[in-house]
Design a protein around this motif. Structure first.
Motif, mmCIF file in Angstrom:
data_model
loop_
_atom_site.group_PDB
_atom_site.id
_atom_site.type_symbol
_atom_site.label_atom_id
_atom_site.label_comp_id
_atom_site.label_asym_id
_atom_site.label_seq_id
_atom_site.Cartn_x
_atom_site.Cartn_y
_atom_site.Cartn_z
ATOM 1 N N VAL A 35 -7.218 12.617 35.744
ATOM 2 C CA VAL A 35 -6.119 13.359 36.346
ATOM 3 C C VAL A 35 -4.997 12.409 36.752
ATOM 4 O O VAL A 35 -3.808 12.672 36.548
ATOM 5 C CB VAL A 35 -6.621 14.179 37.552
ATOM 6 C CG1 VAL A 35 -5.460 14.852 38.247
ATOM 7 C CG2 VAL A 35 -7.618 15.207 37.111
ATOM 8 N N VAL A 77 -3.151 18.491 31.271
ATOM 9 C CA VAL A 77 -3.756 18.592 32.595
ATOM 10 C C VAL A 77 -4.666 19.808 32.666
ATOM 11 O O VAL A 77 -5.760 19.769 33.239
ATOM 12 C CB VAL A 77 -2.645 18.666 33.666
ATOM 13 C CG1 VAL A 77 -3.232 18.913 35.026
ATOM 14 C CG2 VAL A 77 -1.843 17.386 33.682
ATOM 15 N N PHE A 78 -4.206 20.884 32.022
ATOM 16 C CA PHE A 78 -4.995 22.108 31.970
ATOM 17 C C PHE A 78 -6.353 21.842 31.354
ATOM 18 O O PHE A 78 -7.393 22.240 31.890
ATOM 19 C CB PHE A 78 -4.236 23.115 31.112
ATOM 20 C CG PHE A 78 -4.206 24.463 31.702
ATOM 21 C CD1 PHE A 78 -3.267 24.770 32.657
ATOM 22 C CD2 PHE A 78 -5.107 25.425 31.314
ATOM 23 C CE1 PHE A 78 -3.232 26.009 33.221
ATOM 24 C CE2 PHE A 78 -5.087 26.667 31.877
ATOM 25 C CZ PHE A 78 -4.149 26.959 32.830
ATOM 26 N N MET A 81 -8.593 19.780 33.526
ATOM 27 C CA MET A 81 -9.182 20.525 34.623
ATOM 28 C C MET A 81 -10.190 21.559 34.134
ATOM 29 O O MET A 81 -11.196 21.809 34.793
ATOM 30 C CB MET A 81 -8.071 21.199 35.430
ATOM 31 C CG MET A 81 -7.405 20.190 36.353
ATOM 32 S SD MET A 81 -5.840 20.713 36.987
ATOM 33 C CE MET A 81 -6.291 21.901 38.175
ATOM 34 N N LEU A 82 -9.930 22.140 32.951
ATOM 35 C CA LEU A 82 -10.873 23.122 32.407
ATOM 36 C C LEU A 82 -12.194 22.460 32.068
ATOM 37 O O LEU A 82 -13.272 23.007 32.281
ATOM 38 C CB LEU A 82 -10.293 23.770 31.150
ATOM 39 C CG LEU A 82 -9.496 25.049 31.339
ATOM 40 C CD1 LEU A 82 -9.040 25.564 29.998
ATOM 41 C CD2 LEU A 82 -10.326 26.101 32.034
ATOM 42 N N GLY A 86 -12.452 15.896 36.492
ATOM 43 C CA GLY A 86 -11.835 15.313 37.674
ATOM 44 C C GLY A 86 -12.758 14.349 38.399
ATOM 45 O O GLY A 86 -13.962 14.320 38.198
#
Lengths: 178, 327
Positions: A35, A77-78, A81-82, A86
Motif C-alpha cells: 500500500v 490500490v483497489f 486492497m481486494l 495490506g
C-alpha cells in the motif's frame, strides 16, 4: 557546490520536484508494504506532472494525473486492497543471483539513455512545434493535430489494444469454473 | 516576486471564501431540509440561527482527536488533508467573472476532473489508514462509486467540448455569449452531468459513504474532531467546484440572461455567477430530500447501465451533428 546552486537558481521548481520524484521512486521500490508502494508511486506521478508543467506541457501534465493517478493507480490500490495485501503481507521474494544481473542491466539502460540524449537530441533545438507556436495554438490543439493526422494509425492500434484488454477482462471474469 | 505575492494572497482569499461558503452551505442545507419537512431548522444561536454552524465548528475544534491505536499514523493524517486540498486546488481554473479568476488553463476542464479523480485516494487512504473493517469496506464502496461515476461525468461533458471546440473554461463562457447557452444545445449532457456530479461528490441519493444508519457510515467512521471537519469541508468544496463547472459549461458562467453583457460592471457578473451556482446547489439539496438513498448494487447498475450508455449516445449524436454542420 557552487555549480549545484547555479543550476538550482535557474529552475528551482524542476530541481525540487525532480529530487522528490527520485526519492519517492526509491521509496516505492524499497518499502515493504504494497500500500505504501502504491502511495509513493502516486506521489512520483504528481512530481512528474509538475515537471511537465515547468516544460509548459500542460496537457501532458493533466493527463498524467487524470490517467495514471486518477485511473490506473486507483485500480492498483483497489486490487491491492481486494487481495488483502495490506500491512502483514510483505512481498519478499527471493531473487537470487538475478538481483545482481538486474542491477547491471539497470545501469546499462541508464547509460544508454544518457548516451541517447547526448547524441541524438540537442536540447533546446526547435522542431515543427516550437514553444511560441504551441502557446499560440494551445497545447491540446498541437497534440491533437499530430495525433489525429500523422500518428493516426498508431493511435488507432493502441485503442484497439485497449479494447481487446477490456473484452479479455470481461470474458475472463464471466467464465465460471463449474 | 510580485506575482508570487499576489498568488499567495489569492490563495488565502480563496481559502477564506471557501471556508465561509462551507459555513453558509451547511446552514442553507439545514434550512432547506427544514423547509421541505415543515420544520423550523436552526433558530437558537444568533438571529435566525445564523451562528449555528459557527458554533458547530467551535464544537468540532474542541473535540478530542481520537486515533485508533493500530491505525496508520501518516496515512490517517494525510487523507483528510487531500480530501480538502484537491477540490480546493480545482478552483484555480474556474473563471468567476470576465476579469476575475486565477489562471485560464488551456485544458481547464480536464484539470478540474484530474483533481476530482485524486479525491478517490483520500477516501481509500482514510479507509486503509483507519485499520477498521467498516472503514475499509466503506472506502472500497465509495471508491468504486466515485470511479464508476467519473466515467459518465467526463463522457457527458465531451459533447460540450465538441460543440465549443475548446477545453478552456473561459473561452467556453465567451462562446456562449455569442449564442445559446449549452444547456439548450446539450440538454442530455446537462442532466447527465448534474446526476453524475451529485454522485461524484457523494451527495444524496448517492450518499452511501454517509449511510450511518444502515452501513456504519464509511471511510470516515474513525475520524473525529477537526479531521472529520476537513472531510466535511472537502465534500462541500467538491460540491461547489462541480456546481461552478456545471454553471460554466452549461449555464453561461458569469453571463446575465437576456441582457447585453458587454457593458455590465464586473460585480453584476460575479453576482450572476454566484446566484447560478447557488441555484444548482439548491437543486442538489432538493434531490437529497426528494429521492430515497440507492442500494449499492442499484447505484452501480444505474451508473454503468443507464448513465454510461446515455452519455455515449449523446457523444455520438453530438459528434455526428457537429461533423454534419461543419462539412
Amino acid at each position: 557546490m557552487e555549480t549545484v546552486l547555479q543550476y538550482f537558481s535557474i529552475n528551482p521548481v524542476f530541481y525540487i520536484f525532480a529530487t522528490l520524484a527520485v526519492i519517492f521512486a526509491l521509496m516505492m521500490v524499497t518499502s515493504e508494504n504494497p500500500v505504501y508502494s502504491a502511495i509513493f508511486l502516486v506521489l512520483t506521478f504528481f512530481c512528474l506532472s509538475v515537471i511537465y508543467l515547468t516544460l509548459e506541457a500542460e496537457f501532458v501534465a493533466v493527463i498524467q494525473v487524470l490517467v495514471y493517478t486518477g485511473a490506473i493507480m486507483v485500480l492498483f490500490v483497489f486490487v491491492i486492497m481486494l487481495l488483502n495485501l495490506g500491512r502483514d503481507a510483505q512481498l519478499t521474494e527471493y531473487a537470487g543471483p538475478m538481483k545482481y544481473l538486474s542491477i547491471l542491466l539497470g545501469f546499462a539502460i541508464l547509460i544508454q539513455i544518457g548516451l541517447a540524449t547526448k547524441v541524438t537530441f540537442s536540447i533546446g533545438a526547435k522542431g515543427a512545434y516550437p514553444i511560441e507556436r504551441v502557446n499560440e495554438m494551445g497545447n491540446t490543439e498541437a497534440i491533437a493535430r499530430e495525433l489525429f493526422s500523422q500518428y493516426l494509425y498508431p493511435f488507432e492500434i493502441a485503442s484497439i489494444l485497449l479494447l481487446l484488454g477490456m473484452i479479455g477482462a470481461i470474458v475472463i471474469s464471466k467464465k465460471r469454473p463449474d | 516576486m510580485n506575482t508570487m505575492l499576489s498568488a499567495i494572497l489569492g490563495v488565502l482569499i480563496l481559502f477564506g471564501v471557501i471556508a465561509l461558503q462551507g459555513l453558509i452551505l451547511v446552514y442553507m442545507e439545514r434550512k432547506v431540509s427544514a423547509w421541505m419537512q415543515s420544520r423550523l431548522g436552526p433558530n437558537r444561536v444568533g438571529p435566525w440561527g445564523l451562528l449555528q454552524t459557527a458554533a458547530d465548528i467551535v464544537k468540532l475544534l474542541l473535540k478530542e482527536n481520537i486515533r485508533n491505536e493500530r491505525s496508520d499514523r501518516v496515512i490517517f493524517f494525510l487523507a483528510p488533508i487531500l480530501a480538502f486540498v484537491a477540490p480546493f486546488a480545482a478552483f484555480v481554473t474556474v473563471p468567476f467573472a470576465a476579469t476575475i479568476g486565477f489562471r485560464d488553463l488551456d485544458m481547464g476542464a480536464f484539470y478540474v476532473f484530474a483533481l476530482g479523480s485524486s479525491v478517490v485516494f483520500a477516501v481509500i487512504w482514510a479507509g486503509y489508514g483507519s485499520n477498521n473493517r467498516y472503514a475499509l469496506i466503506g472506502a472500497m464502496r465509495s471508491a468504486a462509486q466515485m470511479i464508476s461515476y467519473e466515467v459518465p461525468l467526463v463522457t457527458a461533458v465531451l459533447g460540450v467540448f465538441l460543440v465549443a471546440g475548446t477545453l478552456s473554461l473561459r473561452e467556453i463562457v465567451q462562446l456562449q455569449s455569442q449564442g445559446l447557452w449549452y444547456v439548450a444545445v446539450q440538454p442530455l449532457g446537462f442532466v447527465l452531468f448534474l446526476v453524475a456530479a451529485t454522485a461524484e461528490s457523494n451527495r444524496a441519493p448517492f450518499d452511501l459513504p454517509e449511510a450511518e444508519s444502515e452501513l456504519v457510515a464509511g471511510f470516515h467512521t474513525e475520524y473525529s474532531g477537526m479531521k472529520f471537519a476537513f472531510f466535511y469541508l472537502g465534500e462541500y468544496a467538491e460540491m461547489l467546484v462541480s456546481s461552478c463547472v456545471l454553471v460554466v459549461l452549461f449555464l453561461g458562467g458569469w453571463l446575465i440572461p437576456f441582457a447585453n453583457n458587454a457593458n455590465v460592471p464586473t460585480w453584476l457578473h460575479l453576482l450572476s455567477f454566484v446566484s447560478k451556482v447557488y441555484l444548482i446547489i439548491f437543486l442538489m439539496m432538493w434531490f437529497r430530500w426528494t429521492f430515497p438513498r440507492l442500494r449499492v448494487d442499484h447505484l452501480m447498475a444505474f451508473g454503468w447501465k443507464v448513465l454510461m450508455p446515455l452519455a455515449l449516445v449523446n457523444l455520438l449524436a453530438t459528434g455526428l451533428i457537429v461533423y454534419w454542420l461543419k462539412s
